[in-house]
Design a protein around this motif. Structure first.
Motif, PDB file in Angstrom:
ATOM      1  N   ARG A  33      45.192  40.967  78.784  1.00 26.31           N
ATOM      2  CA  ARG A  33      46.644  40.800  78.910  1.00 26.31           C
ATOM      3  C   ARG A  33      47.305  41.961  79.644  1.00 26.31           C
ATOM      4  NH1 ARG A  33      49.512  38.581  73.697  1.00 26.31           N
ATOM      5  NH2 ARG A  33      51.082  38.215  75.282  1.00 26.31           N
ATOM      6  N   LEU A  34      46.620  43.100  79.731  1.00 27.26           N
ATOM      7  CA  LEU A  34      47.184  44.240  80.453  1.00 27.26           C
ATOM      8  C   LEU A  34      47.111  43.990  81.953  1.00 27.26           C
ATOM      9  CD1 LEU A  34      45.821  47.469  78.717  1.00 27.26           C
ATOM     10  CD2 LEU A  34      48.186  46.776  78.949  1.00 27.26           C
ATOM     11  N   GLN A  35      48.076  44.512  82.671  1.00 27.26           N
ATOM     12  CA  GLN A  35      48.044  44.406  84.123  1.00 27.26           C
ATOM     13  C   GLN A  35      46.829  45.173  84.641  1.00 27.26           C
ATOM     14  OE1 GLN A  35      51.681  45.983  85.730  1.00 27.26           O
ATOM     15  NE2 GLN A  35      52.972  44.745  84.394  1.00 27.26           N
ATOM     16  N   GLU A  36      46.180  44.596  85.650  1.00 26.75           N
ATOM     17  CA  GLU A  36      45.043  45.299  86.239  1.00 26.75           C
ATOM     18  C   GLU A  36      45.538  46.531  86.953  1.00 26.75           C
ATOM     19  OE1 GLU A  36      42.031  43.251  88.327  1.00 26.75           O
ATOM     20  OE2 GLU A  36      42.209  41.464  87.082  1.00 26.75           O
ATOM     21  N   GLY A  37      44.806  47.603  86.820  1.00 26.51           N
ATOM     22  CA  GLY A  37      45.193  48.848  87.464  1.00 26.51           C
ATOM     23  C   GLY A  37      44.480  50.017  86.835  1.00 26.51           C
ATOM     24  N   ASN A  38      44.909  51.201  87.236  1.00 27.18           N
ATOM     25  CA  ASN A  38      44.237  52.417  86.785  1.00 27.18           C
ATOM     26  C   ASN A  38      44.274  52.598  85.278  1.00 27.18           C
ATOM     27  OD1 ASN A  38      43.631  53.050  89.404  1.00 27.18           O
ATOM     28  ND2 ASN A  38      45.418  54.369  89.681  1.00 27.18           N
ATOM     29  N   MET A  39      45.418  52.316  84.656  1.00 29.73           N
ATOM     30  CA  MET A  39      45.537  52.543  83.224  1.00 29.73           C
ATOM     31  C   MET A  39      44.642  51.589  82.441  1.00 29.73           C
ATOM     32  SD  MET A  39      48.941  53.124  81.064  1.00 29.73           S
ATOM     33  CE  MET A  39      48.882  53.916  79.497  1.00 29.73           C
ATOM     34  N   GLN A  40      44.636  50.321  82.826  1.00 25.27           N
ATOM     35  CA  GLN A  40      43.789  49.346  82.138  1.00 25.27           C
ATOM     36  C   GLN A  40      42.323  49.771  82.233  1.00 25.27           C
ATOM     37  OE1 GLN A  40      42.216  46.070  84.081  1.00 25.27           O
ATOM     38  NE2 GLN A  40      42.705  44.579  82.482  1.00 25.27           N
ATOM     39  N   GLN A  41      41.891  50.143  83.433  1.00 24.25           N
ATOM     40  CA  GLN A  41      40.488  50.517  83.625  1.00 24.25           C
ATOM     41  C   GLN A  41      40.149  51.809  82.891  1.00 24.25           C
ATOM     42  OE1 GLN A  41      38.321  48.391  85.119  1.00 24.25           O
ATOM     43  NE2 GLN A  41      36.850  49.749  84.154  1.00 24.25           N
ATOM     44  N   SER A  42      41.066  52.762  82.909  1.00 21.47           N
ATOM     45  CA  SER A  42      40.841  54.032  82.228  1.00 21.47           C
ATOM     46  C   SER A  42      40.668  53.828  80.722  1.00 21.47           C
ATOM     47  CB  SER A  42      42.021  54.970  82.514  1.00 21.47           C
ATOM     48  OG  SER A  42      41.906  56.146  81.778  1.00 21.47           O
ATOM     49  N   ILE A  43      41.553  53.027  80.127  1.00 18.69           N
ATOM     50  CA  ILE A  43      41.467  52.768  78.683  1.00 18.69           C
ATOM     51  C   ILE A  43      40.204  51.964  78.370  1.00 18.69           C
ATOM     52  CG2 ILE A  43      42.560  51.606  76.725  1.00 18.69           C
ATOM     53  CD1 ILE A  43      45.259  52.336  78.007  1.00 18.69           C
ATOM     54  N   ARG A  44      39.907  50.964  79.193  1.00 19.46           N
ATOM     55  CA  ARG A  44      38.704  50.151  78.987  1.00 19.46           C
ATOM     56  C   ARG A  44      37.447  51.033  79.017  1.00 19.46           C
ATOM     57  NH1 ARG A  44      37.428  44.540  79.833  1.00 19.46           N
ATOM     58  NH2 ARG A  44      39.448  44.192  80.789  1.00 19.46           N
ATOM     59  N   GLU A  73      57.468  56.224  82.313  1.00 18.99           N
ATOM     60  CA  GLU A  73      58.028  54.882  82.185  1.00 18.99           C
ATOM     61  C   GLU A  73      57.121  53.846  82.845  1.00 18.99           C
ATOM     62  OE1 GLU A  73      62.346  52.999  83.010  1.00 18.99           O
ATOM     63  OE2 GLU A  73      62.310  55.105  82.376  1.00 18.99           O
ATOM     64  N   ALA A  74      56.465  54.225  83.937  1.00 19.17           N
ATOM     65  CA  ALA A  74      55.546  53.306  84.626  1.00 19.17           C
ATOM     66  C   ALA A  74      54.383  52.911  83.722  1.00 19.17           C
ATOM     67  CB  ALA A  74      55.026  53.949  85.913  1.00 19.17           C
ATOM     68  N   HIS A  75      53.872  53.857  82.930  1.00 20.84           N
ATOM     69  CA  HIS A  75      52.788  53.547  81.996  1.00 20.84           C
ATOM     70  C   HIS A  75      53.259  52.536  80.949  1.00 20.84           C
ATOM     71  CE1 HIS A  75      51.326  57.751  83.119  1.00 20.84           C
ATOM     72  NE2 HIS A  75      50.402  56.934  83.585  1.00 20.84           N
ATOM     73  N   ILE A  76      54.439  52.777  80.410  1.00 17.55           N
ATOM     74  CA  ILE A  76      54.975  51.890  79.374  1.00 17.55           C
ATOM     75  C   ILE A  76      55.236  50.501  79.955  1.00 17.55           C
ATOM     76  CG2 ILE A  76      56.948  51.494  77.840  1.00 17.55           C
ATOM     77  CD1 ILE A  76      56.946  54.548  77.353  1.00 17.55           C
ATOM     78  N   THR A 110      35.508  52.378  66.634  1.00 18.32           N
ATOM     79  CA  THR A 110      36.315  51.183  66.874  1.00 18.32           C
ATOM     80  C   THR A 110      37.753  51.587  67.160  1.00 18.32           C
ATOM     81  OG1 THR A 110      34.936  49.935  65.327  1.00 18.32           O
ATOM     82  CG2 THR A 110      37.086  49.005  65.853  1.00 18.32           C
ATOM     83  N   LEU A 111      38.314  51.069  68.266  1.00 15.93           N
ATOM     84  CA  LEU A 111      39.708  51.353  68.592  1.00 15.93           C
ATOM     85  C   LEU A 111      40.596  50.693  67.547  1.00 15.93           C
ATOM     86  CD1 LEU A 111      41.807  52.526  70.589  1.00 15.93           C
ATOM     87  CD2 LEU A 111      41.805  50.287  71.701  1.00 15.93           C
ATOM     88  N   LYS A 112      41.472  51.471  66.932  1.00 20.99           N
ATOM     89  CA  LYS A 112      42.384  50.945  65.921  1.00 20.99           C
ATOM     90  C   LYS A 112      43.841  51.039  66.345  1.00 20.99           C
ATOM     91  CE  LYS A 112      39.540  49.534  62.888  1.00 20.99           C
ATOM     92  NZ  LYS A 112      39.448  48.121  62.589  1.00 20.99           N
ATOM     93  N   GLU A 113      44.194  52.062  67.103  1.00 19.35           N
ATOM     94  CA  GLU A 113      45.591  52.250  67.492  1.00 19.35           C
ATOM     95  C   GLU A 113      45.652  52.829  68.895  1.00 19.35           C
ATOM     96  OE1 GLU A 113      47.628  54.752  64.656  1.00 19.35           O
ATOM     97  OE2 GLU A 113      46.553  53.837  62.995  1.00 19.35           O
ATOM     98  N   LEU A 114      46.729  52.512  69.583  1.00 17.10           N
ATOM     99  CA  LEU A 114      47.012  53.069  70.903  1.00 17.10           C
ATOM    100  C   LEU A 114      48.474  53.478  70.878  1.00 17.10           C
ATOM    101  CD1 LEU A 114      45.831  51.644  74.217  1.00 17.10           C
ATOM    102  CD2 LEU A 114      48.194  52.336  73.975  1.00 17.10           C
ATOM    103  N   HIS A 115      48.759  54.748  71.126  1.00 16.94           N
ATOM    104  CA  HIS A 115      50.127  55.259  71.054  1.00 16.94           C
ATOM    105  C   HIS A 115      50.615  55.651  72.440  1.00 16.94           C
ATOM    106  CE1 HIS A 115      50.169  55.650  66.634  1.00 16.94           C
ATOM    107  NE2 HIS A 115      48.886  55.888  66.784  1.00 16.94           N
ATOM    108  N   LEU A 116      51.733  55.087  72.845  1.00 13.15           N
ATOM    109  CA  LEU A 116      52.392  55.451  74.100  1.00 13.15           C
ATOM    110  C   LEU A 116      53.801  55.923  73.761  1.00 13.15           C
ATOM    111  CD1 LEU A 116      51.517  52.469  76.465  1.00 13.15           C
ATOM    112  CD2 LEU A 116      50.662  54.789  76.620  1.00 13.15           C
ATOM    113  N   SER A 117      54.036  57.195  73.938  1.00  9.41           N
ATOM    114  CA  SER A 117      55.368  57.756  73.698  1.00  9.41           C
ATOM    115  C   SER A 117      55.812  58.448  74.974  1.00  9.41           C
ATOM    116  CB  SER A 117      55.336  58.774  72.560  1.00  9.41           C
ATOM    117  OG  SER A 117      54.964  58.152  71.361  1.00  9.41           O
TER     118      SER A 117
END
Length: 154
Positions: A79-90, A138-141, A102-109
């Motif tokens: 569901r995430l847009q394809e791009g650097n952030m998606q690939q980096s987190i993956r 803001e671009a990340h969010i 196991t990934l349980k939480e992802l925090h974006l502040s």
């Protein structure tokens, strides 16, 4: 957790004399351990495993829970847009899963580092927190905005 500033100072003095940074408060069966890691962004919280006498018949077996966690992660990435952030987190999640985490939480502040919170192996109470090297903008969010588009307005 220690009971006073004096106990905290004593723990720090005691820890600084050890090669392995570990401390057991007097009268406690718990051991506090500091673990140096290869990445300055890693923080590993270590605690003794905990067991409860209560048996939860509704709990999933380990294999089913692992499958569901894997499916949930894949749904997030799909569901995430394809791009650097998606690939980096993956990539980060994939490398940690191979260690039994196991990934349980992802925090974006906004203005802070992105944090990925992982739980340890089943039955252990340990947490690994990985922080990004850059601050969230803001671009990340905005990359996550489509995930919340279907929620009702408050």
């Amino acid at each position: 957790e220690v009971r006073s500033r004096a106990n905290a100072d004593a723990a720090i003095r005691q820890l600084s004399t050890h090669r392995e940074l570990a401390y057991s408060p007097p009268g406690s069966s718990r051991t506090l351990k500091a673990q140096l890691t290869a990445h300055a962004q890693d923080f590993v919280q270590m605690e003794e495993p905990q067991n409860w006498p209560y048996f939860d018949a509704s709990a999933l077996d380990a294999a089913e829970q692992e499958r569901r966690n894997h499916d949930d992660c894949n749904r997030l990435f799909d569901r995430l847009q394809e791009g650097n952030m998606q690939q980096s987190i993956r990539d980060c999640v994939g490398s940690r899963v191979s260690f039994g985490l196991t990934l349980k939480e992802l925090h974006l502040s906004l203005g802070r580092k992105c944090e990925l919170v992982f739980s340890g192996e089943r039955g252990r109470k340990d947490t690994t927190i990985l922080r990004s090297s850059e601050m969230v903008t803001e671009a990340h969010i905005n990359e996550f905005a489509p995930l919340f588009a279907e929620l009702p307005q408050a």
